[in-house]
Design a protein around this motif. Sequence first.
Motif, short mmCIF file in Angstrom:
data_model
loop_
_atom_site.label_atom_id
_atom_site.label_comp_id
_atom_site.label_asym_id
_atom_site.label_seq_id
_atom_site.Cartn_x
_atom_site.Cartn_y
_atom_site.Cartn_z
N ARG A 1 114.96 -58.61 30.93
CA ARG A 1 114.48 -59.97 30.71
C ARG A 1 113.68 -59.99 29.41
NH1 ARG A 1 112.68 -62.76 36.38
NH2 ARG A 1 114.40 -62.00 37.66
N ARG A 2 113.75 -61.10 28.72
CA ARG A 2 113.00 -61.24 27.48
C ARG A 2 111.50 -61.05 27.73
NH1 ARG A 2 110.62 -65.21 24.19
NH2 ARG A 2 111.07 -64.92 21.96
N SER A 3 111.03 -61.55 28.86
CA SER A 3 109.60 -61.47 29.18
C SER A 3 109.12 -60.02 29.36
CB SER A 3 109.29 -62.27 30.44
OG SER A 3 110.04 -61.81 31.55
N ASP A 4 110.07 -59.08 29.52
CA ASP A 4 109.68 -57.67 29.57
C ASP A 4 109.13 -57.20 28.23
OD1 ASP A 4 110.66 -57.58 32.16
OD2 ASP A 4 112.61 -56.77 31.57
N TYR A 5 109.46 -57.94 27.16
CA TYR A 5 109.10 -57.51 25.80
C TYR A 5 108.20 -58.50 25.07
CZ TYR A 5 112.39 -53.71 26.31
OH TYR A 5 113.03 -52.57 26.73
N THR A 6 108.36 -59.81 25.36
CA THR A 6 107.54 -60.80 24.68
C THR A 6 107.55 -62.11 25.46
OG1 THR A 6 107.21 -62.02 22.61
CG2 THR A 6 109.48 -61.58 23.25
N THR A 7 106.45 -62.82 25.36
CA THR A 7 106.39 -64.17 25.94
C THR A 7 106.25 -65.22 24.85
OG1 THR A 7 103.99 -63.95 26.24
CG2 THR A 7 105.40 -63.38 28.12
N ASP A 8 106.37 -64.80 23.59
CA ASP A 8 106.27 -65.73 22.47
C ASP A 8 107.45 -66.69 22.49
OD1 ASP A 8 104.02 -64.41 21.70
OD2 ASP A 8 104.99 -63.26 20.09
N LYS A 9 107.18 -67.95 22.15
CA LYS A 9 108.28 -68.89 21.97
C LYS A 9 109.04 -68.54 20.70
CE LYS A 9 107.09 -73.11 24.44
NZ LYS A 9 107.05 -74.58 24.34
N GLY A 10 110.23 -69.07 20.60
CA GLY A 10 111.01 -68.83 19.41
C GLY A 10 111.99 -67.70 19.58
N ALA A 11 112.67 -67.36 18.48
CA ALA A 11 113.69 -66.32 18.50
C ALA A 11 113.08 -64.94 18.67
CB ALA A 11 114.51 -66.39 17.21
N THR A 12 113.80 -64.06 19.33
CA THR A 12 113.36 -62.68 19.51
C THR A 12 113.49 -61.93 18.19
OG1 THR A 12 114.12 -62.78 21.80
CG2 THR A 12 113.67 -60.60 20.88
N SER A 13 112.46 -61.20 17.82
CA SER A 13 112.45 -60.53 16.51
C SER A 13 113.43 -59.36 16.47
CB SER A 13 111.04 -60.01 16.20
OG SER A 13 110.71 -58.95 17.10
N LYS A 14 113.82 -58.98 15.26
CA LYS A 14 114.70 -57.82 15.07
C LYS A 14 114.04 -56.55 15.59
CE LYS A 14 117.27 -59.57 11.06
NZ LYS A 14 117.62 -59.35 9.64
N GLU A 15 112.71 -56.48 15.45
CA GLU A 15 111.98 -55.29 15.91
C GLU A 15 112.09 -55.14 17.43
OE1 GLU A 15 110.89 -56.37 12.00
OE2 GLU A 15 110.75 -57.59 13.82
N ILE A 16 111.97 -56.25 18.14
CA ILE A 16 112.08 -56.18 19.61
C ILE A 16 113.51 -55.84 20.02
CG2 ILE A 16 112.03 -57.58 21.71
CD1 ILE A 16 109.55 -58.94 20.62
N ILE A 17 114.49 -56.43 19.34
CA ILE A 17 115.89 -56.11 19.66
C ILE A 17 116.15 -54.62 19.45
CG2 ILE A 17 118.29 -56.51 18.97
CD1 ILE A 17 117.46 -59.42 18.34
N GLN A 18 115.58 -54.05 18.39
CA GLN A 18 115.76 -52.62 18.15
C GLN A 18 115.07 -51.80 19.23
OE1 GLN A 18 117.82 -51.28 15.69
NE2 GLN A 18 117.49 -49.50 17.00
N ARG A 19 113.90 -52.26 19.68
CA ARG A 19 113.22 -51.57 20.79
C ARG A 19 114.08 -51.55 22.04
NH1 ARG A 19 107.80 -54.04 22.42
NH2 ARG A 19 108.16 -52.62 24.19
N ILE A 20 114.71 -52.67 22.32
CA ILE A 20 115.59 -52.74 23.50
C ILE A 20 116.73 -51.74 23.36
CG2 ILE A 20 117.24 -54.21 24.72
CD1 ILE A 20 115.38 -56.58 24.06
N ARG A 21 117.30 -51.67 22.16
CA ARG A 21 118.38 -50.69 21.93
C ARG A 21 117.90 -49.27 22.17
NH1 ARG A 21 120.65 -53.11 16.14
NH2 ARG A 21 121.57 -55.01 17.01
N ASP A 22 116.74 -48.94 21.61
CA ASP A 22 116.23 -47.58 21.70
C ASP A 22 115.84 -47.20 23.12
OD1 ASP A 22 116.59 -47.44 18.96
OD2 ASP A 22 114.48 -47.85 18.49
N GLU A 23 115.11 -48.11 23.80
CA GLU A 23 114.59 -47.79 25.12
C GLU A 23 115.65 -47.85 26.20
OE1 GLU A 23 110.17 -49.69 24.11
OE2 GLU A 23 111.25 -50.33 25.91
N ARG A 24 116.62 -48.73 26.03
CA ARG A 24 117.65 -48.90 27.06
C ARG A 24 118.96 -48.20 26.72
NH1 ARG A 24 115.35 -52.02 31.45
NH2 ARG A 24 113.43 -52.84 30.55
N LYS A 25 118.97 -47.50 25.59
CA LYS A 25 120.18 -46.77 25.15
C LYS A 25 121.39 -47.72 25.04
CE LYS A 25 118.11 -42.74 25.30
NZ LYS A 25 116.74 -43.05 24.91
#
Length: 518
Positions: free
Chosen positions: A292-316
């Motif tokens: 879920r997006r809320s696992d990483y951020t509760t900010d409104k707006g588009a999800t940042s590239k940094e968070i997307i990369q974190r999801i890739r790294d942490e979730r393989k």
Amino acid sequence: MTEPNQAILPRGVAQQEFQKAIEKFRKLLGAGNVLDQDEQLVPYMKIMMPVEESRHAPSAALIATNVEQVQGVVAICNEHKIPVWTVSTGHNLGYGSSAPHHRGQVILDLKKMNKIIDVDPELCTALVEPGVTYQQLVDYIKEKGYKLWVDPPAPSAIVGPVGNTLDRGVGYTPYAEHFLFQCGMEVVLANGKVLRTAMGGVKDSNTWQVFKWGYGPYLDGIFTQSNFGIVTKMGLWLMPQPDVFKPFAVKYQKDEDIADLVELFRPLSINGVIPNGVVFVGTLYEASATVRRSDYTTDKGATSKEIIQRIRDERKIGAWTVYGALYGTQAHVDINWKIVTELVQESGKGEIVTEEQAGSDPAFKYRADLMRGNMTLTEFGLYNWRGGGGSMWFAPVSQARGSETLKQVELATQILNKHGLDYVGEFIVTQRAMHHIIDVLFNRTDEEEMKRAHDCFAELLDEFEKNGYGVYRVNTAFMNRVADSYGPVQREINKTLKRALDPNNILAPGKSGIDLDT
């Protein structure tokens, strides 16, 4: 959102006239199958589009149980000029759900017409009514012990093959293009007559489900994505269960890899080495099975590239994950597996994952289930990404060329991010064509985000059209807009057919932009 107190009526129909029609519907169908109270209509008002529910509120819902009742409904509608919006299982999520095209239409619900009339295990055919679900058909096949597979779309279990095929939906096995594997329809026309297409018109014919074309003009196509008739039976071709099924994934780490991937896998699709659609899944679409997006951020707006990369790294999870499958005898699969693995190895990038290597990975299991025709509801995990119940599928089609991919991803991402939303998408290559499937996800409980989502979808349509792309399906709120993109000649032909087949404009006016009153 609550419905105002004033009565909801079909456009141009007075209260007294509508009440006369309701009484006739009750006499025809039985009082319990005519729903006109607010609480009874709630299931037919649930939408996921960024517009007020009141814009798509029905005036009543009718539940028919047989063809004769459908004919009776049509007769009453003609007499009183009542428009009916027909649904079967009613789960057209992301494309409009069960709600009618515009306020005041009467829902004609065919969910109780749910007979599996015939399944032939030797010719691999079925004949079903509109209320039959894929789960029901699969259960029937298993009960009979037939070695047959169905081809469901992603939210498989609750969806019906008739409704999905009529909207020209797709699946994930080699029988993925559902309309290609449809054979024969029974249709109640607006004048109440019953048409059986193709070989169904021949008395005592036993070829209705085996030969698509019949004699003369081919008619089945005009009843898909249209409002020219009400389909009450449909023939389907089923896939023989293969001896061997081998699903696989290939993970890629860079966003720009997508262009090369289409060039790598398209020849395997065209020549039949990979006989099902090859799916290229983006990071957030892949992550939705577990994240879920809320696992990483509760900010409104588009999800940042940094968070997307974190999801890739942490979730393989890869930037792109390719899914395909091989089907056939062991010898056949072994040969094609060698072709696939050597091609990936020679490309110098990509990590191949087999079913054994994937183990309990929920994302792999979900895709493998789709490619073997298993029932799954995993796709609904997409709606947990942002939450709030808002979803619209944006589905442009292009040539299956790598050069089309980055251009589309960059354009879509730019527009989505501009409106504070995320790119959640995948490509499906089916030989020469490529479907780009993007779920525009938003929070329907946030009015400001609703407006952004509406403006975003309109801009996606505008900008993709400027680049020569058309969508192949769309939700009810944008049907007129999409019909315009296919040009005035097609719109006039559709109106000409509508005038000839439904001069009183009673069958689902507005469907696919076809409406004699606008």
